[in-house]
Each structure stands twice: as structure tokens, then as C-alpha cells.
Design a protein around this motif. Sequence first.
Motif, PDB file in Angstrom:
ATOM      1  N   GLY A  12     -25.316  16.862   9.965  1.00 28.42           N
ATOM      2  CA  GLY A  12     -25.359  16.094   8.720  1.00 28.42           C
ATOM      3  C   GLY A  12     -24.498  14.575   8.630  1.00 28.42           C
ATOM      4  O   GLY A  12     -23.911  14.429   9.773  1.00 28.42           O
ATOM      5  N   GLY A  13     -24.378  14.129   7.625  1.00 31.99           N
ATOM      6  CA  GLY A  13     -23.592  12.891   7.756  1.00 31.99           C
ATOM      7  C   GLY A  13     -22.418  12.912   6.931  1.00 31.99           C
ATOM      8  O   GLY A  13     -21.739  13.890   6.604  1.00 31.99           O
ATOM      9  N   ALA A  14     -21.851  11.641   6.649  1.00 30.40           N
ATOM     10  CA  ALA A  14     -20.626  11.529   6.026  1.00 30.40           C
ATOM     11  C   ALA A  14     -20.904  12.270   4.562  1.00 30.40           C
ATOM     12  O   ALA A  14     -21.921  12.268   4.060  1.00 30.40           O
ATOM     13  CB  ALA A  14     -20.075  10.235   5.737  1.00 30.40           C
ATOM     14  N   LEU A  15     -19.575  12.834   4.265  1.00 34.01           N
ATOM     15  CA  LEU A  15     -19.801  13.516   2.943  1.00 34.01           C
ATOM     16  C   LEU A  15     -20.550  12.503   1.699  1.00 34.01           C
ATOM     17  O   LEU A  15     -21.122  12.940   0.781  1.00 34.01           O
ATOM     18  CB  LEU A  15     -18.421  14.059   2.395  1.00 34.01           C
ATOM     19  CG  LEU A  15     -18.007  14.956   3.477  1.00 34.01           C
ATOM     20  CD1 LEU A  15     -16.458  15.505   3.266  1.00 34.01           C
ATOM     21  CD2 LEU A  15     -18.624  16.163   3.571  1.00 34.01           C
ATOM     22  N   SER A  16     -20.280  11.381   1.573  1.00 35.17           N
ATOM     23  CA  SER A  16     -20.479  10.659   0.529  1.00 35.17           C
ATOM     24  C   SER A  16     -21.840   9.933   0.927  1.00 35.17           C
ATOM     25  O   SER A  16     -22.557   9.321   0.187  1.00 35.17           O
ATOM     26  CB  SER A  16     -19.615   9.432   0.314  1.00 35.17           C
ATOM     27  OG  SER A  16     -19.536   8.636   1.512  1.00 35.17           O
ATOM     28  N   ASP A  17     -22.586  10.290   2.084  1.00 37.45           N
ATOM     29  CA  ASP A  17     -23.795   9.539   2.409  1.00 37.45           C
ATOM     30  C   ASP A  17     -24.435  10.725   3.031  1.00 37.45           C
ATOM     31  O   ASP A  17     -24.544  11.133   4.289  1.00 37.45           O
ATOM     32  CB  ASP A  17     -23.549   8.523   3.491  1.00 37.45           C
ATOM     33  CG  ASP A  17     -24.917   7.807   3.988  1.00 37.45           C
ATOM     34  OD1 ASP A  17     -25.941   8.222   3.377  1.00 37.45           O
ATOM     35  OD2 ASP A  17     -24.983   7.015   4.889  1.00 37.45           O
ATOM     36  N   LEU A  18     -25.657  11.177   2.164  1.00 37.20           N
ATOM     37  CA  LEU A  18     -26.566  12.378   2.625  1.00 37.20           C
ATOM     38  C   LEU A  18     -27.641  11.804   3.467  1.00 37.20           C
ATOM     39  O   LEU A  18     -28.542  12.517   3.814  1.00 37.20           O
ATOM     40  CB  LEU A  18     -26.831  13.051   1.622  1.00 37.20           C
ATOM     41  CG  LEU A  18     -25.789  13.940   0.593  1.00 37.20           C
ATOM     42  CD1 LEU A  18     -26.314  14.525  -0.415  1.00 37.20           C
ATOM     43  CD2 LEU A  18     -25.071  14.658   1.516  1.00 37.20           C
ATOM     44  N   ALA A  19     -27.861  10.356   3.821  1.00 37.14           N
ATOM     45  CA  ALA A  19     -28.929  10.048   4.548  1.00 37.14           C
ATOM     46  C   ALA A  19     -28.911  10.266   5.853  1.00 37.14           C
ATOM     47  O   ALA A  19     -30.081  10.665   6.245  1.00 37.14           O
ATOM     48  CB  ALA A  19     -28.699   8.500   4.558  1.00 37.14           C
ATOM     49  N   ASN A  20     -27.929  10.797   6.445  1.00 37.65           N
ATOM     50  CA  ASN A  20     -28.081  11.096   7.952  1.00 37.65           C
ATOM     51  C   ASN A  20     -28.453  12.493   7.921  1.00 37.65           C
ATOM     52  O   ASN A  20     -29.110  13.055   8.834  1.00 37.65           O
ATOM     53  CB  ASN A  20     -26.606  11.115   8.522  1.00 37.65           C
ATOM     54  CG  ASN A  20     -26.758  11.252   9.816  1.00 37.65           C
ATOM     55  OD1 ASN A  20     -27.336  10.506  10.599  1.00 37.65           O
ATOM     56  ND2 ASN A  20     -25.878  12.241  10.443  1.00 37.65           N
ATOM     57  N   THR A  21     -28.220  13.420   7.046  1.00 41.46           N
ATOM     58  CA  THR A  21     -28.637  14.617   6.714  1.00 41.46           C
ATOM     59  C   THR A  21     -30.172  14.632   6.519  1.00 41.46           C
ATOM     60  O   THR A  21     -31.000  15.453   7.440  1.00 41.46           O
ATOM     61  CB  THR A  21     -28.020  15.661   5.551  1.00 41.46           C
ATOM     62  OG1 THR A  21     -26.817  15.605   5.835  1.00 41.46           O
ATOM     63  CG2 THR A  21     -28.506  16.985   5.450  1.00 41.46           C
ATOM     64  N   LYS A  22     -30.551  14.020   5.852  1.00 48.29           N
ATOM     65  CA  LYS A  22     -32.223  13.505   5.628  1.00 48.29           C
ATOM     66  C   LYS A  22     -32.750  13.091   6.991  1.00 48.29           C
ATOM     67  O   LYS A  22     -33.942  13.699   7.488  1.00 48.29           O
ATOM     68  CB  LYS A  22     -32.593  12.793   4.546  1.00 48.29           C
ATOM     69  CG  LYS A  22     -32.134  13.232   3.260  1.00 48.29           C
ATOM     70  CD  LYS A  22     -32.578  12.307   2.058  1.00 48.29           C
ATOM     71  CE  LYS A  22     -31.810  12.854   0.846  1.00 48.29           C
ATOM     72  NZ  LYS A  22     -32.247  11.857  -0.273  1.00 48.29           N
ATOM     73  N   ALA A  23     -32.224  12.295   7.781  1.00 49.53           N
ATOM     74  CA  ALA A  23     -32.640  11.668   9.139  1.00 49.53           C
ATOM     75  C   ALA A  23     -32.639  12.762   9.818  1.00 49.53           C
ATOM     76  O   ALA A  23     -33.665  13.015  10.753  1.00 49.53           O
ATOM     77  CB  ALA A  23     -31.885  10.498   9.603  1.00 49.53           C
ATOM     78  N   SER A  24     -31.744  13.730  10.102  1.00 51.40           N
ATOM     79  CA  SER A  24     -31.455  14.723  10.931  1.00 51.40           C
ATOM     80  C   SER A  24     -32.648  15.721  10.810  1.00 51.40           C
ATOM     81  O   SER A  24     -33.219  16.281  11.692  1.00 51.40           O
ATOM     82  CB  SER A  24     -30.119  15.331  11.134  1.00 51.40           C
ATOM     83  OG  SER A  24     -29.186  14.396  11.551  1.00 51.40           O
ATOM     84  N   ALA A  25     -33.022  16.112   9.766  1.00 55.05           N
ATOM     85  CA  ALA A  25     -33.855  17.104   9.096  1.00 55.05           C
ATOM     86  C   ALA A  25     -35.227  16.730   9.641  1.00 55.05           C
ATOM     87  O   ALA A  25     -35.939  17.472  10.193  1.00 55.05           O
ATOM     88  CB  ALA A  25     -33.867  17.015   7.445  1.00 55.05           C
ATOM     89  N   ALA A  26     -35.365  15.270   9.478  1.00 57.53           N
ATOM     90  CA  ALA A  26     -36.878  14.620   9.921  1.00 57.53           C
ATOM     91  C   ALA A  26     -36.943  14.673  11.484  1.00 57.53           C
ATOM     92  O   ALA A  26     -38.020  15.044  11.718  1.00 57.53           O
ATOM     93  CB  ALA A  26     -36.941  13.046   9.509  1.00 57.53           C
TER      94      ALA A  26
END
Length: 331
Positions: A75-89
Motif C-alpha cells: 500500500g501507500g502512505a497512511l494519509s494517501d490510499l491512492a497507492n493501495t488502489k494502484a497496487s490493487a489494479a
Amino acid sequence: MRRREFIAGIAAAAAAPSIVGAQPPKRLHRVGVLVGLAADIDVPVARAFLKPFREAMGRAGWVEDGNVHIDYRFGGALSDLANTKASAAELVALAPEVIYAQGLPATLALRQQTTTIPIVFTQVIDPVGFRLADSLGHPGGNVTGFVTWDFAIGGKWMELLRELDPKLARVAILFNPETAPYAPGLVVAARDAASGVEVIEMRTHDDAETEAQLQAFSRTPNSSLLVIPEPFTNGHRDHIVAQCARFRVPALNSVLGAVDSGALMSYTFVWDELVSAPVDYIDRILKGASPRDLPIQAPRRYELVINLKMAKALGLDMPPALLARADRVIE
């Protein structure tokens, strides 16, 4: 025929598989893993997650790059869930046969990407409420797994704090509302078990805010802190533990490793067991089972851990009955 051509022909024949009696190559299965943590921030927690998972896969007979290839994403930084969504994709695009998800943000991100690839989660609370499954007994879709606890544990945490301090008058519940969408249910359960104890929400978004609120809270006598385990408190574990020690605030902190780092007390699932349990479902799915038929399960065991060294530093007399029930005592 030239000698060089003859030797090349012999080598090629030796290298080619025999048509008669040839064995088909073993199938290399593919598994995805999405750890809902930032690898560069939460290295200790990420390693603590991966080690028991890999060991359990080995015990089940799955050898990395032997009969299974595993793609890892974080995942990403705790305040930014964008990286988690990118990793899921990214993981879904690789089309694995099953994906193992750690944490609610990772599971939700994967579910938004696919309704067909099986997803097995761990460390998720209220999967039905978050529409990941139709029911615990019959998930009904492509998502199943193992919950951390249900909301009732909020009441158990409150009972432990009341037992710790019979004169307890006030409890603050620490969490980041942006990274703990399930916090309200835990707060309600804690309030229901408060029995005259004032309960306040200590919402925080960064270290400075946490420090300021704990400093102010410490001025109130007969007060204790309850730390909700969630992405923010996981990533800021050591800072929270240090500020509780600095301002002499007794805390029940069930974040992984918090008690060993100096927190007073924790009560939660047994980490290695919860992390490795989903491997049984992964194994069954790789062998043809459907996640819709695999019931969502709760942890098999919980453990109470008390840091007696911190109790002495805070000047607390730990109740003998509470100590006797502890599964582990740090002295």
C-alpha cells in the motif's frame, strides 16, 4: 556430414523431450499478495506479515517459483490510499488465480477492481457491513477470509481498563478517522461497557496532533487511553508509545508489537495464527474451491499481554487477578 553439424544434431536431440512417455511440465500457479502497508514506512509490520505467510505456504506444499509464483505489492502512505488502489489494479492486471489481501483498505481496493478473481483477506472487521460478503457463513461472491475481531471487542477493551483502574473516570479512544472507517462501531461498544466512565474520541491525523492531545489528556486524573489498531496507529506505533510514557498515560494498545515497544497492555488476536490461517483457503482455492463457499472465520485465539516494567514506571499496582489471566508478562 561435417563433424560440427553432427555434434550439434546430437545435442539438440538430447535436449529435446521424448515424445513417447514425455511428462508434461508442472503448472506454475500464480498468487497475488497485497499488503496494506507502505513497505518503506511499515517495514517491521510488513516483515512480520510476510514471514508467517511464507512459512505457512511452504507447509502447505507451495514453493515459491517451484510450483507457485507470488507477486507482492504494498500500500501507500497512511494519509494517501491512492497507492493501495494502484497496487490493487496492478495485481488484478496480472490475473493471478487468487489474491491474499492484508487489511480493509487493501481488500476494498481489490474488490473494486475485480468481482471474479478470488480474494482471501485477513485483518478485516465487519466484512458484511462493508459489502464484501453477503454473510459470514455464506460469503456468496469472490471474497472471503478471516476477521480480526467483531465490534464487541471494544467492550472487552473497556472492561480491561476498568479492571486495571477501579477508580477509572475517563477513557480517550485514539484513532485516525481517515484510516479507521470501522472505529465508530468499536467506540459504541466501548461506551456500552463504560458503566459510568466518560468516553471521548481522540481523533488524530499526525504526530504533532497526537502529542498535543495526549499532553492535555494527561492532566486529568484517573484517565486511560485506548488505542484502536488501524493503519495510522500501526504506522505511528512507536511515537504513540513514547508519548504515553512521556506523559504517563496508561494505555491499552493492541497494535502489533506495541507492548514489546513499551505500551502497558494489549488484548488481541495471535498475530502469526491470523496471518497464516488464510493459507488454508488459498490452498483450497488453488485446488478448485470457490470463495463463495468458504465461510468467513474469526481468530482461534486471543491473548492478553501486560508490560509489568511499564506498569512500575507509571507507578501502577497491577491487580493480581489481571496478572494471573495474562498470557504473557513482560518484566
